[in-house]
Design a protein around this motif. Structure first.
Motif, mmCIF file in Angstrom:
data_model
loop_
_atom_site.group_PDB
_atom_site.id
_atom_site.type_symbol
_atom_site.label_atom_id
_atom_site.label_comp_id
_atom_site.label_asym_id
_atom_site.label_seq_id
_atom_site.Cartn_x
_atom_site.Cartn_y
_atom_site.Cartn_z
ATOM 1 N N UNK A 110 0.907 -1.314 -0.190
ATOM 2 C CA UNK A 110 0.073 -0.087 -0.103
ATOM 3 C C UNK A 110 0.757 1.360 0.270
ATOM 4 N N UNK A 111 0.441 2.205 -0.750
ATOM 5 C CA UNK A 111 1.131 3.537 -0.939
ATOM 6 C C UNK A 111 0.271 4.298 0.142
ATOM 7 N N UNK A 112 1.176 4.931 1.282
ATOM 8 C CA UNK A 112 0.530 5.698 2.155
ATOM 9 C C UNK A 112 1.303 7.088 2.041
ATOM 10 N N UNK A 113 0.033 8.009 2.035
ATOM 11 C CA UNK A 113 0.579 9.454 1.903
ATOM 12 C C UNK A 113 -0.112 10.517 2.717
ATOM 13 N N UNK A 114 0.863 11.129 3.404
ATOM 14 C CA UNK A 114 0.445 11.963 4.355
ATOM 15 C C UNK A 114 1.027 13.324 4.158
ATOM 16 N N UNK A 115 0.328 14.504 4.012
ATOM 17 C CA UNK A 115 1.130 15.718 3.682
ATOM 18 C C UNK A 115 0.140 16.859 4.266
ATOM 19 N N UNK A 116 0.943 17.936 4.508
ATOM 20 C CA UNK A 116 0.138 19.169 5.279
ATOM 21 C C UNK A 116 0.548 20.219 4.486
ATOM 22 N N UNK A 117 -0.111 21.413 4.292
ATOM 23 C CA UNK A 117 0.160 22.592 3.981
ATOM 24 C C UNK A 117 -0.521 23.753 4.471
ATOM 25 N N UNK A 118 -0.118 24.721 4.534
ATOM 26 C CA UNK A 118 -0.659 26.196 4.958
ATOM 27 C C UNK A 118 -1.319 27.137 3.735
ATOM 28 N N UNK A 119 -2.489 27.419 3.678
ATOM 29 C CA UNK A 119 -3.025 28.339 2.697
ATOM 30 C C UNK A 119 -3.190 29.767 3.537
ATOM 31 N N UNK A 120 -2.739 31.020 3.005
ATOM 32 C CA UNK A 120 -2.921 32.225 3.775
ATOM 33 C C UNK A 120 -4.487 32.631 3.261
ATOM 34 N N UNK A 121 -5.610 31.997 3.555
ATOM 35 C CA UNK A 121 -6.811 32.250 3.636
ATOM 36 C C UNK A 121 -7.631 31.797 4.881
ATOM 37 N N UNK A 122 -8.885 32.324 4.866
ATOM 38 C CA UNK A 122 -9.661 31.905 6.040
ATOM 39 C C UNK A 122 -10.092 30.638 5.618
ATOM 40 N N UNK A 123 -10.637 29.755 6.524
ATOM 41 C CA UNK A 123 -10.807 28.346 6.392
ATOM 42 C C UNK A 123 -11.847 28.052 5.446
ATOM 43 N N UNK A 124 -12.989 28.994 5.383
ATOM 44 C CA UNK A 124 -14.065 28.843 4.857
ATOM 45 C C UNK A 124 -13.946 28.982 3.207
ATOM 46 N N UNK A 125 -12.829 29.914 2.915
ATOM 47 C CA UNK A 125 -12.407 30.123 1.317
ATOM 48 C C UNK A 125 -11.690 28.770 0.984
ATOM 49 N N UNK A 126 -10.777 28.371 1.900
ATOM 50 C CA UNK A 126 -9.954 27.306 1.689
ATOM 51 C C UNK A 126 -10.731 26.022 1.360
ATOM 52 N N UNK A 127 -11.647 25.696 2.079
ATOM 53 C CA UNK A 127 -12.649 24.681 2.097
ATOM 54 C C UNK A 127 -13.441 24.748 0.791
ATOM 55 N N UNK A 128 -13.923 25.950 0.580
ATOM 56 C CA UNK A 128 -15.034 26.085 -0.833
ATOM 57 C C UNK A 128 -14.009 25.798 -1.870
#
Length: 313
Positions: A110-128
């Motif tokens: 199995x290939x397991x991928x775990x990544x995180x990154x930060x986006x300079x926007x409010x959480x609602x905008x990133x989610x949308x």
């Protein structure tokens, strides 16, 4: 019993054919010995095999058969050695994949991928931005096309290495501004994935992506060893970060809610609830403003009365 004329001819010609074969093999061995003198011990060893056949009999090796067919000795032997090398490599690859002969037996890696990154926007905008799946083909390198069947199902086509893969994704859980979980089924593998959204500040959001990829088929499993799918996904994840940060488009997104693969609140219902909450908040703010205004008015009246009373004295 009297022998026929044809029987005598066959019996007389047999020693001649054996002698011709023996001489041909000797000639072939001598020529190969001369040609492969500089090719090293691994190649000249084939000459000894031919001479042994000439003296003791036996079947010609595959390399010699190819030479008799017109190939050069070096090319014929090199070709047979390459086939042997590839056969050994395929065997080791099958063993590494946990199956025999490229079958389904054994444990699939199995290939397991775990990544995180930060986006300079409010959480609602990133989610949308994330939930506008049909736009992914416009800013990623791997995704070629996305079509939305319904609230929980999307069809994807993406390029992984030299080939194109297609799959159907089903959302199993979706909570606005929190997380989206899904599974996918395709001819070349399945995935289980989840993306979550975390507010660091009012204008900074962290996105965490966790995906497990289960390859299907021999070549896809072989590609899995080189983590081609993981590299493609990580790169496109960074493209999402770039797009969401730099785009001037305002995302509408999908504000519905999904639990256990079923829609428990539609996008329209969610938008109506949000608008109602916003109106209630505005009314509360207005009532609070009016209350402050009344207090200010009362205070002004009291101060005016105090001034008049002082003047009368």
């Amino acid at each position: 019993m009297t022998e026929t004329k044809d029987d005598n001819r066959t019996r007389d010609e047999t020693p001649g054919l054996d002698l011709l074969k023996e001489e041909l093999v000797r000639y072939l061995g001598a020529r190969m010995d001369h040609t492969l003198a500089k090719a090293g011990d691994s190649l000249t060893g084939a000459t000894g095999q031919l001479l042994d056949i000439a003296e003791n009999g036996g079947a010609l090796p595959k390399a010699a058969t190819r030479i008799l067919g017109g190939e050069s000795p070096l090319k014929a032997i090199a070709g047979e050695k390459l086939k042997g090398l590839m056969g050994g490599l395929l065997g080791k690859t099958r063993e590494a994949l946990g199956g025999k002969g490229g079958g389904r037996s054994g444990t699939t890696k199995v290939t397991s991928i775990i990544e995180s990154l930060d986006v300079g926007l409010p959480i609602r905008a990133v989610y949308d931005h994330w939930t506008e799946y049909e736009k992914f083909s416009g800013f990623t390198k791997g995704v070629r096309h996305v079509s939305q069947e319904d609230e929980i199902t999307t069809n994807w086509k993406a390029k992984v290495g030299p080939s194109t893969r297609g799959w159907k994704a089903t959302i199993t859980e979706q909570v606005p501004d929190e997380r989206v979980a899904w599974t996918s089924e395709g001819a070349k593998g399945t995935t289980h994935g989840c993306v979550s959204f975390h507010e660091l500040t009012p204008t900074l959001t962290r996105v965490v992506l966790v995906v497990e990829y289960y390859p299907s088929g021999f070549f896809e499993k072989t590609g899995n060893l080189w983590r081609a799918q993981g590299r493609r996904l990580r790169l496109d994840f960074k493209h999402f970060q770039r797009y969401a940060t730099l785009t001037s488009e305002e995302a509408e997104g999908w504000r519905g809610e999904i639990r256990d693969g079923e829609v428990v609140r539609t996008h329209e219902e969610a938008v109506e609830e949000e608008e109602a909450e916003a109106e209630d908040a505005d009314e509360d703010d207005q009532v609070e403003d009016d209350a402050y205004a009344d207090e200010d008015e009362v205070q002004d009246v009291e101060e005016e009365y105090d001034e008049e009373e002082v003047g009368q004295r």
